[in-house]
Design a protein around this motif. Structure first.
Motif, PDB file in Angstrom:
ATOM      1  N   ALA A  24       0.881  -1.163   0.000  1.00 35.30           N
ATOM      2  CA  ALA A  24       0.000   0.000   0.000  1.00 35.30           C
ATOM      3  C   ALA A  24       0.915   1.207   0.000  1.00 35.30           C
ATOM      4  N   LYS A 179      -5.291  -5.357   5.134  1.00 36.44           N
ATOM      5  CA  LYS A 179      -6.109  -4.907   4.000  1.00 36.44           C
ATOM      6  C   LYS A 179      -7.320  -4.125   4.496  1.00 36.44           C
ATOM      7  N   ASP A 182      -6.328  -0.691   5.574  1.00 38.12           N
ATOM      8  CA  ASP A 182      -5.811   0.163   4.499  1.00 38.12           C
ATOM      9  C   ASP A 182      -4.629   0.995   4.988  1.00 38.12           C
ATOM     10  N   ASP A 184      -1.415   3.059   5.322  1.00 40.32           N
ATOM     11  CA  ASP A 184      -0.758   3.987   4.408  1.00 40.32           C
ATOM     12  C   ASP A 184       0.408   4.646   5.130  1.00 40.32           C
TER      13      ASP A 184
END
Length: 219
Positions: A24, A179, A182, A184
């Protein structure tokens, strides 16, 4: 004290080499953030505070200047390792929640008491966790909570951490949690590999084996 790494903090060389990269990629959409996990920011200031806590603890534990410099040299990647820990702790927390796993204060107290007995007291345990895992004494209970959560998660998944299949099951749960959250990362710290639930460097080599729960052994 034992030489094993914290259960949830490190990646085996075999897993790093074998798993495909599904990163990611970080971006500048969150100024001031070292990472964003599940929509929540881990700020650069928070990261720096955690790093400074470790450096202060190392300074207090090693008044000799030469020894302190050696401690600094051994932990040259502390900032990135600390961010890795902070993110992975959140990933593990989500995986544990998804599996219906919880850790109580009583769990932490009992685990800490057991480790302190084997380490020769509270100070011995704090020193060992600082030297081996880069955990400041004030964060020890949080670290132990993560350790217990990892062990309980493995048990809930029926994952035998002495086998490759068990390890794969455990890391699959963390990958799924990564996942969902998410993750980042700010590009300055690399990016987050959701397959391996680990921070990776974007371009330059600026990367820790999942082990079965084990009891510490006296030195």
């Amino acid at each position: 004290m034992h030489r094993r790494r914290r259960t949830a903090l490190v990646l085996s060389a075999a897993i790093v080499a074998a798993a495909p990269l599904l990163t990611a990629c970080g971006n500048d959409a969150h100024p001031g953030a070292a990472a964003v996990v599940g929509g929540q920011r881990i700020t650069v200031a928070q990261l720096e505070t955690r790093v400074n806590e470790v450096r202060a603890a190392q300074r207090a534990a090693t008044p000799d200047e030469a020894q302190y410099e050696q401690a600094i040299a051994r932990t040259g990647g502390l900032t990135r390792d600390t961010l890795h820990t902070m993110v992975l702790d959140e990933v593990l927390k989500r995986a544990a929640e998804d599996a219906g796993v919880g850790v109580t204060r009583k769990d932490v107290q009992a685990f800490r008491a057991s480790l302190e007995q084997q380490a020769g007291g509270a100070k011995g345990l704090e020193t060992a966790w600082l030297q081996q895992y880069g955990v400041a004494p004030k964060r020890l209970d949080d670290s132990l909570r993560t350790e217990i959560a990892a062990q309980k998660l493995a048990a809930a998944l029926g994952a035998d951490m002495n086998t490759d299949a068990g390890k794969a099951t455990f890391w699959k749960a963390l990958s799924d949690a990564s996942k969902k959250l998410d993750v980042d990362l700010n590009p300055r710290y690399g990016s987050w590999d959701v397959q391996k639930s680990s921070r990776v460097d974007a371009k330059t080599p600026w990367v820790r084996e999942i082990t079965a729960p084990a009891q510490p052994q006296s030195a």
